[in-house]
Scaffold this motif. Sequence first.
Motif, PDB file in Angstrom:
ATOM      1  N   ARG A   1       0.824  -1.220   0.000  1.00 37.56           N
ATOM      2  CA  ARG A   1       0.000   0.000   0.000  1.00 37.56           C
ATOM      3  C   ARG A   1       0.855   1.267   0.000  1.00 37.56           C
ATOM      4  NH1 ARG A   1      -5.016  -1.469  -1.758  1.00 37.56           N
ATOM      5  NH2 ARG A   1      -6.400  -2.212  -0.101  1.00 37.56           N
ATOM      6  N   ARG A   2       2.159   1.146   0.225  1.00 35.85           N
ATOM      7  CA  ARG A   2       3.007   2.330   0.257  1.00 35.85           C
ATOM      8  C   ARG A   2       3.088   2.995  -1.122  1.00 35.85           C
ATOM      9  NH1 ARG A   2       7.962  -1.167   2.505  1.00 35.85           N
ATOM     10  NH2 ARG A   2       7.161  -1.728   4.580  1.00 35.85           N
ATOM     11  N   HIS A   3       3.723   4.146  -1.158  1.00 34.20           N
ATOM     12  CA  HIS A   3       3.997   4.818  -2.431  1.00 34.20           C
ATOM     13  C   HIS A   3       4.773   3.878  -3.331  1.00 34.20           C
ATOM     14  CE1 HIS A   3       5.773   7.586  -5.344  1.00 34.20           C
ATOM     15  NE2 HIS A   3       4.831   8.467  -5.004  1.00 34.20           N
TER      16      HIS A   3
ATOM     17  N   MET B   1       8.112   1.300 -15.433  1.00 31.97           N
ATOM     18  CA  MET B   1       7.642   0.179 -16.236  1.00 31.97           C
ATOM     19  C   MET B   1       6.741  -0.800 -15.501  1.00 31.97           C
ATOM     20  SD  MET B   1      10.968  -0.701 -18.632  1.00 31.97           S
ATOM     21  CE  MET B   1      12.207  -0.530 -17.347  1.00 31.97           C
ATOM     22  N   GLU B   2       6.594  -0.658 -14.185  1.00 31.67           N
ATOM     23  CA  GLU B   2       5.781  -1.601 -13.418  1.00 31.67           C
ATOM     24  C   GLU B   2       4.744  -0.909 -12.539  1.00 31.67           C
ATOM     25  OE1 GLU B   2       8.615  -5.446 -12.777  1.00 31.67           O
ATOM     26  OE2 GLU B   2       9.222  -3.633 -11.685  1.00 31.67           O
ATOM     27  N   GLY B   3       4.483   0.363 -12.825  1.00 36.01           N
ATOM     28  CA  GLY B   3       3.388   1.026 -12.118  1.00 36.01           C
ATOM     29  C   GLY B   3       2.055   0.362 -12.405  1.00 36.01           C
ATOM     30  N   THR B   4       1.939  -0.249 -13.585  1.00 36.93           N
ATOM     31  CA  THR B   4       0.731  -0.991 -13.937  1.00 36.93           C
ATOM     32  C   THR B   4       0.530  -2.194 -13.013  1.00 36.93           C
ATOM     33  OG1 THR B   4       2.135  -2.069 -15.578  1.00 36.93           O
ATOM     34  CG2 THR B   4       0.680  -0.313 -16.358  1.00 36.93           C
ATOM     35  N   VAL B   5       1.628  -2.861 -12.662  1.00 34.37           N
ATOM     36  CA  VAL B   5       1.550  -4.012 -11.759  1.00 34.37           C
ATOM     37  C   VAL B   5       1.149  -3.557 -10.363  1.00 34.37           C
ATOM     38  CG1 VAL B   5       2.834  -5.949 -10.759  1.00 34.37           C
ATOM     39  CG2 VAL B   5       3.258  -5.255 -13.132  1.00 34.37           C
ATOM     40  N   TYR B   6       1.690  -2.419  -9.930  1.00 34.13           N
ATOM     41  CA  TYR B   6       1.333  -1.849  -8.623  1.00 34.13           C
ATOM     42  C   TYR B   6      -0.165  -1.574  -8.564  1.00 34.13           C
ATOM     43  CZ  TYR B   6       1.153   1.717  -4.904  1.00 34.13           C
ATOM     44  OH  TYR B   6       0.839   2.449  -3.782  1.00 34.13           O
ATOM     45  N   ARG B   7      -0.708  -0.985  -9.623  1.00 30.12           N
ATOM     46  CA  ARG B   7      -2.148  -0.700  -9.666  1.00 30.12           C
ATOM     47  C   ARG B   7      -2.942  -1.999  -9.565  1.00 30.12           C
ATOM     48  NH1 ARG B   7      -4.816   3.904 -12.164  1.00 30.12           N
ATOM     49  NH2 ARG B   7      -7.019   3.478 -12.610  1.00 30.12           N
ATOM     50  N   PHE B   8      -2.546  -3.010 -10.334  1.00 28.42           N
ATOM     51  CA  PHE B   8      -3.249  -4.293 -10.323  1.00 28.42           C
ATOM     52  C   PHE B   8      -3.185  -4.952  -8.945  1.00 28.42           C
ATOM     53  CE2 PHE B   8      -2.855  -8.942 -10.638  1.00 28.42           C
ATOM     54  CZ  PHE B   8      -4.087  -9.257 -11.177  1.00 28.42           C
ATOM     55  N   GLN B   9      -2.009  -4.975  -8.328  1.00 27.51           N
ATOM     56  CA  GLN B   9      -1.881  -5.638  -7.028  1.00 27.51           C
ATOM     57  C   GLN B   9      -2.722  -4.952  -5.965  1.00 27.51           C
ATOM     58  OE1 GLN B   9       2.177  -6.405  -5.851  1.00 27.51           O
ATOM     59  NE2 GLN B   9       2.506  -7.846  -7.535  1.00 27.51           N
ATOM     60  N   ASN B  10      -2.867  -3.648  -6.045  1.00 29.61           N
ATOM     61  CA  ASN B  10      -3.719  -2.967  -5.069  1.00 29.61           C
ATOM     62  C   ASN B  10      -5.195  -3.249  -5.318  1.00 29.61           C
ATOM     63  OD1 ASN B  10      -2.372  -1.064  -2.965  1.00 29.61           O
ATOM     64  ND2 ASN B  10      -1.071  -0.942  -4.790  1.00 29.61           N
TER      65      ASN B  10
ATOM     66  N   PRO C   1      -8.249   6.565  -9.726  1.00 29.03           N
ATOM     67  CA  PRO C   1      -8.035   7.709 -10.621  1.00 29.03           C
ATOM     68  C   PRO C   1      -7.102   7.325 -11.770  1.00 29.03           C
ATOM     69  CG  PRO C   1      -6.703   7.930  -8.652  1.00 29.03           C
ATOM     70  CD  PRO C   1      -7.571   6.728  -8.431  1.00 29.03           C
ATOM     71  N   ARG C   2      -6.929   8.258 -12.671  1.00 33.43           N
ATOM     72  CA  ARG C   2      -6.081   8.008 -13.834  1.00 33.43           C
ATOM     73  C   ARG C   2      -4.656   7.662 -13.409  1.00 33.43           C
ATOM     74  NH1 ARG C   2      -6.971  11.381 -19.251  1.00 33.43           N
ATOM     75  NH2 ARG C   2      -5.789  10.062 -20.687  1.00 33.43           N
ATOM     76  N   VAL C   3      -4.130   8.406 -12.444  1.00 33.95           N
ATOM     77  CA  VAL C   3      -2.784   8.146 -11.911  1.00 33.95           C
ATOM     78  C   VAL C   3      -2.932   7.715 -10.459  1.00 33.95           C
ATOM     79  CG1 VAL C   3      -0.539   9.125 -11.377  1.00 33.95           C
ATOM     80  CG2 VAL C   3      -1.744   9.829 -13.469  1.00 33.95           C
ATOM     81  N   MET C   4      -2.397   6.549 -10.140  1.00 33.30           N
ATOM     82  CA  MET C   4      -2.472   6.044  -8.766  1.00 33.30           C
ATOM     83  C   MET C   4      -1.127   5.412  -8.426  1.00 33.30           C
ATOM     84  SD  MET C   4      -2.996   3.881  -6.131  1.00 33.30           S
ATOM     85  CE  MET C   4      -3.264   2.247  -6.796  1.00 33.30           C
ATOM     86  N   VAL C   5      -0.282   6.176  -7.727  1.00 29.33           N
ATOM     87  CA  VAL C   5       1.049   5.682  -7.361  1.00 29.33           C
ATOM     88  C   VAL C   5       1.247   5.646  -5.852  1.00 29.33           C
ATOM     89  CG1 VAL C   5       2.125   6.423  -9.518  1.00 29.33           C
ATOM     90  CG2 VAL C   5       2.031   8.006  -7.572  1.00 29.33           C
ATOM     91  N   ASP C   6       0.198   5.976  -5.108  1.00 30.56           N
ATOM     92  CA  ASP C   6       0.298   5.957  -3.648  1.00 30.56           C
ATOM     93  C   ASP C   6      -1.078   5.615  -3.087  1.00 30.56           C
ATOM     94  OD1 ASP C   6       0.588   6.371  -0.936  1.00 30.56           O
ATOM     95  OD2 ASP C   6       1.864   8.131  -1.166  1.00 30.56           O
ATOM     96  N   TYR C   7      -1.320   4.341  -2.815  1.00 22.26           N
ATOM     97  CA  TYR C   7      -2.658   3.930  -2.388  1.00 22.26           C
ATOM     98  C   TYR C   7      -3.062   4.626  -1.097  1.00 22.26           C
ATOM     99  CZ  TYR C   7      -6.736   1.109  -1.322  1.00 22.26           C
ATOM    100  OH  TYR C   7      -8.016   0.714  -1.043  1.00 22.26           O
ATOM    101  N   ASP C   8      -2.178   4.609  -0.092  1.00 19.77           N
ATOM    102  CA  ASP C   8      -2.553   5.154   1.215  1.00 19.77           C
ATOM    103  C   ASP C   8      -2.972   6.613   1.127  1.00 19.77           C
ATOM    104  OD1 ASP C   8      -2.298   2.881   2.760  1.00 19.77           O
ATOM    105  OD2 ASP C   8      -0.158   3.176   3.121  1.00 19.77           O
ATOM    106  N   ASN C   9      -2.222   7.428   0.391  1.00 17.50           N
ATOM    107  CA  ASN C   9      -2.522   8.850   0.324  1.00 17.50           C
ATOM    108  C   ASN C   9      -3.591   9.191  -0.702  1.00 17.50           C
ATOM    109  OD1 ASN C   9      -0.778  10.017   2.321  1.00 17.50           O
ATOM    110  ND2 ASN C   9       0.938   9.434   1.032  1.00 17.50           N
ATOM    111  N   THR C  10      -3.698   8.380  -1.757  1.00 19.75           N
ATOM    112  CA  THR C  10      -4.624   8.707  -2.836  1.00 19.75           C
ATOM    113  C   THR C  10      -6.018   8.137  -2.583  1.00 19.75           C
ATOM    114  OG1 THR C  10      -2.813   8.724  -4.425  1.00 19.75           O
ATOM    115  CG2 THR C  10      -5.039   8.547  -5.324  1.00 19.75           C
ATOM    116  N   MET C  11      -6.071   6.866  -2.182  1.00 17.97           N
ATOM    117  CA  MET C  11      -7.364   6.155  -2.131  1.00 17.97           C
ATOM    118  C   MET C  11      -8.038   6.251  -0.762  1.00 17.97           C
ATOM    119  SD  MET C  11      -7.290   5.330  -5.216  1.00 17.97           S
ATOM    120  CE  MET C  11      -8.891   4.557  -5.217  1.00 17.97           C
ATOM    121  N   THR C  12      -7.264   6.340   0.306  1.00 15.50           N
ATOM    122  CA  THR C  12      -7.890   6.316   1.642  1.00 15.50           C
ATOM    123  C   THR C  12      -8.141   7.710   2.189  1.00 15.50           C
ATOM    124  OG1 THR C  12      -5.741   6.200   2.764  1.00 15.50           O
ATOM    125  CG2 THR C  12      -6.778   4.130   2.153  1.00 15.50           C
ATOM    126  N   ARG C  13      -7.666   8.748   1.507  1.00 16.15           N
ATOM    127  CA  ARG C  13      -7.795  10.093   2.053  1.00 16.15           C
ATOM    128  C   ARG C  13      -8.549  11.049   1.126  1.00 16.15           C
ATOM    129  NH1 ARG C  13      -1.703  11.012   4.610  1.00 16.15           N
ATOM    130  NH2 ARG C  13      -1.634   9.010   5.759  1.00 16.15           N
TER     131      ARG C  13
END
Length: 489
Positions: free
Chosen positions: A96-98, A452-461, A476-488
């Motif tokens: 869930r980290r950045h 090159m693996e931000g897509t994998v990060y999105r999928f795993q979350n 959202p279109r860009v999601m590179v930090d689940y904790d800060n983007t999705m939970t807040r």
Amino acid sequence: SAQSPTIDPAAAVSTRLFAMRPAPRALRLVATRSFSAQSPTIDPAASQAGNLTLASLDAQIAAVERRNRHLERAVAPAPAAETSKWKLPETYAATRRHLDFALSLNPAAYHDLAYFQAEVEQLWEKKWFAVEHVQAFKRHGDTQVVDVGKNSYVVTMDRHGELHAFHNVCRHRGSKLCTSGGNKKRINCPYHHWSYNLKGELVGTPFFDQPHFDRKLNSLFPVRVEVFAGLVWLCADMGVRPLREQLGASTGLQQVDRFPFRDMDVVGAKDYHVNCDWKLLAENFLEYYHLNAVHPELAEYSTPEQHKGNQFPGNYVGYCTNPVTDSGSCVDLTEFHPNPGGEVLDTEDYRAFETAYFYQFFPNVSVSVFPNFVYSLICLPAGPGKTVEKMTVLQHRGSKLDSDSDEKYNAKVAEVMKFVSMVNQQDVDICERVGLGVSQAAYPGGVFSPSMEGTVYRFQNLVIDAMTGADPGPYPRVMVDYDNTMTRR
């Protein structure tokens, strides 16, 4: 006895032999069999002229004990405590980290029995998943069987062209109804010949004359079915929101849904029984870091440096190659006309006639829309670390060049299938090696390449959301930090 150098195989089942030491359960199972050169529990090479040494017999009994213990571990359900930990948010804190600091999923998620049971409960029994292309249902009575872990489903088409889906179990005594698809007038139980129509309604109960019995109350258990992007989707949870809400109804997804998948022909299909978890196959599809190492032929056409983001809001993952590069292969732009109707995928930045679009619709289907053909990979879990992958190649008849005869067109289409099969086999081979690696105790998970693996990060979350019951809404279109983007937000 200690003085007897050999034992007659027939004597191996005597009480004297097994009274030499306490017999564990696995040994008692062995004792029920006849020890002979033909017995599957005994290596025929170890038996000379029908005789076995005590040492070789003990060694083989020990081997059977180990095998039975392995089978018991594989079949027995995991304790509830082991399963429940995979449903807790804290289990996945590192992912869930950045993106820059996150670690990939706990590697046990790719092979552990307790995780697999939790995933069946949290994802496969509660979420929509893809099972087949609509082309598999052309006529009244067309039927498909879908197996997902321990669960099985039947999908049918009635005389009005409507799709129906049910749990693949008879309402009478619980027999599995169908083991394969085909064209059926009815669904008949092989046990007592109870019969159901293509809508799942009970219509026949031979020799079952009970005045209080109501057939209407004994129809097959229904499963929800919808169609999106030319694919048939199922959901076993009758209370879950509609499929398009699960995916997120963004502009990008609406574009894909308008693409004429239904008008295309299935020109090739192949099933793979893969010795790795379905998530490894999905993650492999989503990243292009491996292209040069694993796919030298594909990398000349879909070059790594031309891969770009093509992500809209939604619970899916998308990217593209723009432009694709002619490389003297059967998939070059000059070999076919562009896909008719492909312009619905055009954006301000990309045009379909020169772009390859890649989509992972969560959870289990990968769709590659090349300028002149399409192929998909539908992955269904068969057990911990086991997957059935269904590859389908589609071609629009309108992509045939005016100068090509039917014979030449068909030969070129066959070459496309051959090319895609080669690429997919390369993926299967490398993913099976990854499956072997992540099951080793020394591996704790790995870092992501942000570029090159931000897509994998999105999928795993997205996987973690399903496992923990989180519902943060469309990504959202860009999601590179689940904790800060999705939970807040």
